[in-house]
Write a protein that holds these residues in place. Structure first.
Motif, PDB file in Angstrom:
ATOM      1  N   TYR A  60       0.826  -1.193   0.000  1.00 34.49           N
ATOM      2  CA  TYR A  60       0.000   0.000   0.000  1.00 34.49           C
ATOM      3  C   TYR A  60       0.864   1.247   0.000  1.00 34.49           C
ATOM      4  CZ  TYR A  60      -4.231  -2.523   1.442  1.00 34.49           C
ATOM      5  OH  TYR A  60      -5.321  -3.353   1.517  1.00 34.49           O
ATOM      6  N   SER A  69      -1.908   6.409   3.518  1.00 35.31           N
ATOM      7  CA  SER A  69      -2.816   7.543   3.461  1.00 35.31           C
ATOM      8  C   SER A  69      -4.092   7.122   2.747  1.00 35.31           C
ATOM      9  CB  SER A  69      -2.164   8.695   2.716  1.00 35.31           C
ATOM     10  OG  SER A  69      -2.037   8.344   1.364  1.00 35.31           O
ATOM     11  N   ARG A  70      -5.072   8.013   2.803  1.00 36.17           N
ATOM     12  CA  ARG A  70      -6.334   7.690   2.168  1.00 36.17           C
ATOM     13  C   ARG A  70      -6.159   7.504   0.665  1.00 36.17           C
ATOM     14  NH1 ARG A  70     -10.768  10.498  -0.130  1.00 36.17           N
ATOM     15  NH2 ARG A  70     -12.761   9.559   0.414  1.00 36.17           N
ATOM     16  N   ASP A  71      -5.296   8.315   0.107  1.00 35.02           N
ATOM     17  CA  ASP A  71      -5.050   8.207  -1.323  1.00 35.02           C
ATOM     18  C   ASP A  71      -4.443   6.872  -1.702  1.00 35.02           C
ATOM     19  OD1 ASP A  71      -2.533   9.462  -3.472  1.00 35.02           O
ATOM     20  OD2 ASP A  71      -4.560   8.818  -3.995  1.00 35.02           O
ATOM     21  N   GLU A  72      -3.467   6.460  -0.930  1.00 31.95           N
ATOM     22  CA  GLU A  72      -2.826   5.171  -1.226  1.00 31.95           C
ATOM     23  C   GLU A  72      -3.832   4.043  -1.094  1.00 31.95           C
ATOM     24  OE1 GLU A  72       0.194   5.501   1.689  1.00 31.95           O
ATOM     25  OE2 GLU A  72       1.736   6.049   0.246  1.00 31.95           O
ATOM     26  N   LEU A  90      -7.040   4.285  -1.460  1.00 35.81           N
ATOM     27  CA  LEU A  90      -7.975   4.363  -2.575  1.00 35.81           C
ATOM     28  C   LEU A  90      -7.387   3.749  -3.833  1.00 35.81           C
ATOM     29  CD1 LEU A  90      -9.771   7.792  -2.553  1.00 35.81           C
ATOM     30  CD2 LEU A  90     -10.780   5.535  -2.769  1.00 35.81           C
ATOM     31  N   GLN A  91      -6.110   3.986  -4.020  1.00 37.23           N
ATOM     32  CA  GLN A  91      -5.510   3.442  -5.243  1.00 37.23           C
ATOM     33  C   GLN A  91      -5.577   1.925  -5.264  1.00 37.23           C
ATOM     34  OE1 GLN A  91      -1.705   5.154  -5.273  1.00 37.23           O
ATOM     35  NE2 GLN A  91      -2.379   7.032  -6.232  1.00 37.23           N
ATOM     36  N   LEU A 104      -7.563   0.054  -3.519  1.00 39.27           N
ATOM     37  CA  LEU A 104      -8.955  -0.381  -3.582  1.00 39.27           C
ATOM     38  C   LEU A 104      -9.466  -0.339  -5.011  1.00 39.27           C
ATOM     39  CD1 LEU A 104     -10.753   1.175  -0.513  1.00 39.27           C
ATOM     40  CD2 LEU A 104     -10.683  -1.196  -1.172  1.00 39.27           C
ATOM     41  N   ARG A 105      -9.124   0.744  -5.682  1.00 41.21           N
ATOM     42  CA  ARG A 105      -9.597   0.867  -7.048  1.00 41.21           C
ATOM     43  C   ARG A 105      -9.051  -0.238  -7.924  1.00 41.21           C
ATOM     44  NH1 ARG A 105     -13.777   1.813  -9.648  1.00 41.21           N
ATOM     45  NH2 ARG A 105     -14.178   3.765  -8.584  1.00 41.21           N
ATOM     46  N   MET A 127      -8.595  -3.144  -7.039  1.00 37.47           N
ATOM     47  CA  MET A 127      -9.133  -4.452  -6.677  1.00 37.47           C
ATOM     48  C   MET A 127     -10.607  -4.618  -6.960  1.00 37.47           C
ATOM     49  SD  MET A 127      -7.313  -5.947  -3.373  1.00 37.47           S
ATOM     50  CE  MET A 127      -8.141  -4.926  -2.188  1.00 37.47           C
ATOM     51  N   ASP A 187     -16.920   6.371  -7.424  1.00 40.78           N
ATOM     52  CA  ASP A 187     -15.851   6.976  -6.625  1.00 40.78           C
ATOM     53  C   ASP A 187     -16.303   7.289  -5.212  1.00 40.78           C
ATOM     54  OD1 ASP A 187     -14.197   8.811  -9.270  1.00 40.78           O
ATOM     55  OD2 ASP A 187     -13.886   6.811  -8.434  1.00 40.78           O
ATOM     56  N   SER A 205     -16.087   6.247   0.453  1.00 39.36           N
ATOM     57  CA  SER A 205     -16.661   5.911   1.763  1.00 39.36           C
ATOM     58  C   SER A 205     -16.014   4.680   2.342  1.00 39.36           C
ATOM     59  CB  SER A 205     -18.156   5.648   1.651  1.00 39.36           C
ATOM     60  OG  SER A 205     -18.792   6.689   1.006  1.00 39.36           O
ATOM     61  N   ILE A 206     -15.787   3.697   1.477  1.00 39.01           N
ATOM     62  CA  ILE A 206     -15.157   2.475   1.982  1.00 39.01           C
ATOM     63  C   ILE A 206     -13.769   2.788   2.511  1.00 39.01           C
ATOM     64  CG2 ILE A 206     -14.259   0.235   1.299  1.00 39.01           C
ATOM     65  CD1 ILE A 206     -16.575  -0.063  -0.569  1.00 39.01           C
ATOM     66  N   ASP A 218     -12.766   5.639   3.656  1.00 42.55           N
ATOM     67  CA  ASP A 218     -12.907   6.375   4.916  1.00 42.55           C
ATOM     68  C   ASP A 218     -13.192   5.433   6.065  1.00 42.55           C
ATOM     69  OD1 ASP A 218     -14.598   9.035   3.210  1.00 42.55           O
ATOM     70  OD2 ASP A 218     -12.513   8.888   3.891  1.00 42.55           O
ATOM     71  N   LYS A 235     -16.753  11.268   9.262  1.00 42.69           N
ATOM     72  CA  LYS A 235     -18.059  10.749   8.897  1.00 42.69           C
ATOM     73  C   LYS A 235     -18.461   9.686   9.892  1.00 42.69           C
ATOM     74  CE  LYS A 235     -17.384  10.318   4.152  1.00 42.69           C
ATOM     75  NZ  LYS A 235     -17.822   9.658   2.940  1.00 42.69           N
ATOM     76  N   MET A 282     -21.424  -1.697   2.837  1.00 42.92           N
ATOM     77  CA  MET A 282     -20.051  -1.736   2.320  1.00 42.92           C
ATOM     78  C   MET A 282     -19.579  -3.171   2.156  1.00 42.92           C
ATOM     79  SD  MET A 282     -17.971   1.180   4.230  1.00 42.92           S
ATOM     80  CE  MET A 282     -18.625   2.801   4.427  1.00 42.92           C
TER      81      MET A 282
END
Lengths: 193, 828
Positions: A120, A129-132, A134-135, A137-138, A140, A147, A152-153, A155, B595, B605
């Protein structure tokens, strides 16, 4: 090809690798022939293209991250030692800790988790980080997740894991979150003898 | 089950109409049948002598009648094809009917539904004293229906997992079937010894014969369930392969035992001969298959001028292989499978794209029809044949099939597990044992028993009972049982999202590493075969033979299909994520309120993740027997790899980068999938050369992050992609004007607008050659980005990349221009 390969690997090297990684002699020779079969340039090292040539890896969602894990920082070629060192993470954990020579074997639970963590955490700041997140996750999931849903996932993932409130997952938080997961089994391959 | 609760009025009506249609068809068929009898019912007054001449077309009126008949009918002429068509239509309507309401097929396998409809139709026919068409006699089944199913199985067989598990598959197929047959046969013979059951006249050979018929496994229903319940690739391919190959074994055993049953005394030499015969049969089948496969591949090398008939060759050659093997009484099933496997790769490279699609579709269509008909007739014939019911024999048969299969799987697994890379655990074994449903082959074989066997009707009844029991009871219950077993292992409700995401990530990693190590295959032989293939076979059998890496060919094929398919399919925005917006949010993280997630959200989810996360490896692509293999996932992944380069570069520009190592690793978020590495990837080659420079670049990227907006630059790459020929010149041109635009575009307000332009990485003045690389990468990436609203630009990039050769001369002009821009803007 098998015989030619094994002559190129010296006994001392095999011993060193054995000590460092814990693989057995036959496993090392077998993996060495795999290494040479991947090494199309025949220069004793693998580049990223060599890994890319494996078709199953090309269509693995995390293929690039996996390949990336083989290349230590700022290098483009990996030699056999590096190859084995990375693979050593996936050895099954032995029940008896007789290998006291190495401070912590490469295939310990912590090191396995560190391997996963590093997939990650590309910038090596010891935080996901959230960005990492997200990457990865996207990579997978399929196309049907929007998006916002993915955000949300992500977060929620961070929320569950984050204990010190910095909105990212540190390695210790990562370990804590996965304490119930059987990492030893999920990140282990039974290497053929 | 919930199906009944959720039954809506609309679907009910639809289903009702379907049933009505079925019944009508039935009666239509019945009426037609009646008219075939030479009775005077269908006479029209003006055509009286006609009905005696069934073969002559109604061309001329008789001389005796003065007037021309207005309306004539000659049913017998068309009777056979007409009835056949009606039956096929009837079965197809049944299939349509099931899929009106999707949930039915999840809980009840299609074979059950088809048999039920067949039973209903059979009951109707029986009540009006009609005879079903003699479809299930030996010839029709073995010559027309079985080859289609086997061709489908062989053509869509996933070869890589199959060959990697070949030993296990053959072990279960051959040894398992023999074990089952002998075990059941002997047990039944033991039962027959008891006088109280009244079956004493069945001797050992007949029992063995019956047992060999009964032990054939037809895993269709089990396969449909398996992918949903997470059985791994191993178990899947074992069931698939076992179902395929035990046909061959059963046919051999059947023939052998039939032969033996006819003989009064069995000698040991016969048994030995039988074993030897098995090897002859199997090896002969494989040889014939290989022969016809290679001939077919060779033929398609020359068909580029007759594209319309290309699919024909696939079918004709496979059918030939089958028939010739039947002629010599060797295993036709093995011949057909081998032919299909051999043929497939070479043929698919030689024929056109359309022919390829046609072949696949037609194979699937024929196989589905054949299977549908078989199950359908199973239902029909069940009602209409004579049965002999003997409680004891049938119940014991059922019992023994269970017991022997269970024991067989256990014992065989124990023996073979040490030889396997991944041993089969208990859940796999249970799946294997419980998934051993009996099906069509069993049924057909029992019908073709010679009539010399005096208890044939009993055997028929017993097989029908076993089939119906296994298909219905086991087929329906396997899903809940395995789900229960699964649930017991992973208690889903207490899984956090973290665990779900991270465990799936680890599973992907693990399967990737396994593939990397070549864990499955004995890659030594695979490499040897690949070399032989490349050097010899492909030269001969393939028309335009370029040594391509498999990734490139896969990639090309997918890109082609993608370009065709993208135009009308809503793919969702694969390429945008994380979007600019979410990356913006990252900076506002501290300010964003946390949130709150309700339990319902979390459950949602979980559901979303469970449904949408990619499963490991490609099990999805071949699990559904009734559909063509699904390549959409591969396509998505490959497309995404395009996109993630862009993402990585964009992320690079405004990440906080404490360490020097970021750009190096980020650059490899996603590498171009395979390809001709000498020319297609100047990106990587350049990066190899300038490794140390990238670190310096990273130090400069934080500059831009201080701005709220990443400066965007328009690259006229969209024009370039149109003219692939003039790449190097064209790409260098637009670089000079854009830096000026960048100045205009900077500013928080133009966030939206800037998305549609290229992005320029902040160019470090002294490191000129670096920016060129970044620019080049951006060109390539942004050529897609610039065409955001239009799909096709995704296609050009691979070709676009090829001519990109870094030329030092261009580099300098490029760099000078672009480096002027940011320097001039005062951002440093």
């Amino acid at each position: 090809m098998g015989s030619r390969a094994s002559t190129l690997l010296r006994e001392e090297e095999i011993e060193e690798i054995k000590k460092e990684t814990g693989f057995s002699h036959s496993q090392i020779t077998r993996l060495y022939s795999r290494f040479t079969s991947l090494d199309k340039g025949e220069n004793g090292t693998l580049s990223r293209e060599d890994f890319q040539r494996i078709p199953e890896l090309a269509i693995n969602p995390l293929g690039d991250r996996i390949i990336n894990a083989f290349f230590p920082e700022a290098e483009d070629q990996v030699n056999f030692r590096g190859f084995m060192r990375t693979l050593a993470h996936f050895r099954p954990i032995e029940d008896n800790s007789k290998n006291v020579a190495v401070s912590e074997p490469l295939n310990s639970r912590t090191n396995k988790l560190l391997f996963a963590f590093r997939l990650y955490d590309l910038d090596r700041d010891d935080k996901i980080s959230r960005d990492e997140l997200l990457q990865v996750l996207r990579m997978m999931v399929g196309v049907n997740i929007s998006d916002e849903q993915l955000g949300s996932i992500a977060d929620r993932t961070i929320q569950e894991a984050d204990t010190n409130g910095d909105n990212s997952i540190s390695f210790s938080e990562f370990i804590k979150v996965l304490e119930k997961v059987d990492v030893e089994q999920k990140m282990s391959i039974r290497f053929l003898h | 089950m919930g199906a009944s609760v959720l039954f809506e009025a609309g679907t009910e009506r639809g289903a009702f109409y379907m049933l009505l249609l079925l019944v009508l068809c039935c009666f239509g068929g019945k009426c037609e049948l009646q008219e075939s009898k030479p009775s005077a019912q269908t006479d029209f007054p003006g055509v009286e002598p006609f009905h005696n001449d069934f073969d002559e077309p109604q061309a001329f009126p008789d001389e005796e009648r003065a007037h021309l008949p207005m309306f004539t009918m000659d049913y017998p002429r068309i009777q056979l094809p007409f009835e056949f068509t009606l039956w096929v239509l009837l079965a197809s309507f049944a299939k349509i009917g099931f899929h009106i309401y999707n949930k039915i097929t999840i809980w009840i396998p299609e074979s059950c539904l088809l048999i039920s409809i067949g039973l209903i139709v059979g009951a109707i026919m029986h009540s009006v004293k009609e005879e079903p068409p003699a479809v299930l006699n030996s010839n029709v089944f073995f010559l027309y229906m079985l080859p289609l199913i086997v061709l489908d199985n062989g053509y869509f067989m996933p070869t890589r997992p199959f060959f990697e598990n070949a030993g296990t598959v053959l072990w279960y197929a051959v040894v398992g079937t023999v074990w089952n047959s002998v075990g059941i046969g002997i047990s039944l013979f033991a039962i027959c010894q008891f006088e109280v059951f009244g079956v004493q006249d069945i001797n050992l050979q007949e029992n063995l014969l019956f047992a060999s018929i009964i032990s054939t496994v037809d895993p269709v229903a089990a396969l449909n369930v398996f992918d949903d319940i997470g059985v791994n690739e191993q178990t899947y391919i074992i069931i698939f392969g076992e179902g395929l190959f035990n046909d061959a074994v059963t046919v051999v055993l059947y023939n052998m035992f039939t032969f033996l049953a006819a003989m009064p005394v069995v000698e040991s030499t016969d048994v030995i001969l039988g074993t030897a015969r098995f090897f002859v049969v199997a090896a002969g089948g494989v040889l014939f298959g290989l022969l016809f496969g290679f001939v077919a591949a060779f033929t398609t090398r020359f068909t580029h001028n007759v594209r319309q008939i290309e699919p024909l060759f696939v079918f004709m050659y496979s059918y030939l292989a089958y028939l010739v093997a039947e002629c010599f009484a060797i295993s036709s099933v093995m011949a057909l499978i081998t032919c299909a496997i051999t043929m497939k790769h070479y043929v698919e490279e030689n024929v056109s794209q359309r022919s390829c699609t046609t072949i696949r579709h037609v194979v699937k269509m024929l196989a589905t029809i054949s299977e549908t008909l078989i199950f359908f007739f199973l239902g029909v014939v069940t009602i209409t044949t004579e049965h002999e019911w003997n409680w004891a024999y049938i119940l014991f048969t059922l019992l023994f099939t269970f017991i022997w299969r269970g024991i067989g799987i256990l014992v065989l697994t124990q023996i073979i597990n040490p030889f396997r890379t991944i041993p089969l655990n208990f859940k796999d074994q249970f799946g294997l044992a419980y998934g051993g449903l009996r099906g069509a082959i069993c049924f057909a074989l029992v019908f073709t028993l010679p009539d010399t066997i005096n208890r044939k009707n009993l055997f028929v009844t017993a097989s029908v009972a076993v089939i119906i029991f296994t298909v219905f009871i086991q087929g329906i219950s396997i899903r809940p049982i395995v789900e229960y077993m699964n649930i017991r292992k992973t208690n889903k409700d207490t899984n956090t999202i973290n665990m779900e995401v991270h465990t799936r990530m680890m599973e992907h990693v693990l399967s990737g590493i396994e593939d990397l190590c070549g864990q499955w295959s004995h890659y030594y032989w695979k490499d040897k075969f690949k070399k032989f293939n490349d050097r010899v076979l492909r030269r001969i059998l393939i028309r335009d033979n370029k040594a391509e890496s498999s990734i490139l060919s896969l990639y090309k094929k997918l890109e082609l299909q993608n370009a065709i398919g993208l135009l009308d399919s809503p793919l969702g925005d694969l390429s945008a994520a994380p979007s600019i917006v979410s990356l913006q949010d990252e900076r506002n993280d501290a300010s964003r309120p946390k949130k709150k997630f309700l339990a319902a959200d979390v459950r949602k989810m979980h559901n979303i993740l469970a449904k949408n996360m990619y499963k490991i490896r490609q099990t999805m692509s071949y699990t559904n027997k009734y559909n063509l293999p699904d390549e959409s996932r591969t396509r998505e992944i490959l497309i995404r790899r395009h996109a993630s380069i862009r993402r990585s570069l964009r992320a690079e520009s405004f990440r906080e980068l404490p360490s020097q190592n970021l750009p190096r690793s980020q650059k490899y978020y996603s590498l171009q999938p395979g390809g001709n590495l000498e020319t297609a990837f100047p990106l990587r080659r350049r990066n190899h050369g300038g490794s140390e420079d990238m670190d310096h670049l990273s130090a400069l990227t934080p500059r831009s992050s201080s701005h709220s907006l990443v400066p965007m630059r328009r690259l006229n790459t969209i024009n370039e992609t149109g003219n692939a020929g003039e790449q190097p010149a064209a790409s260098s041109q637009p670089h000079s004007p854009p830096p000026v635009d960048a100045l205009d575009m900077r500013g928080p307000g133009s966030l939206e607008g800037s998305i549609f332009r290229g992005r320029k990485a902040p160019v470090p003045a002294p490191k000129r050659h670096l920016s060129d690389r970044i620019d080049r990468e951006e060109d390539l990436v942004d050529s897609e980005r610039a065409g955001e609203a239009v799909r096709p630009p995704l296609l050009p990039p691979p070709r676009d990349w090829e001519p990109e050769n870094p030329e030092p001369r261009e580099n300098e002009t490029l760099l000078r221009d672009s480096s002027q821009g940011p320097r001039g803007s005062g951002r440093s």
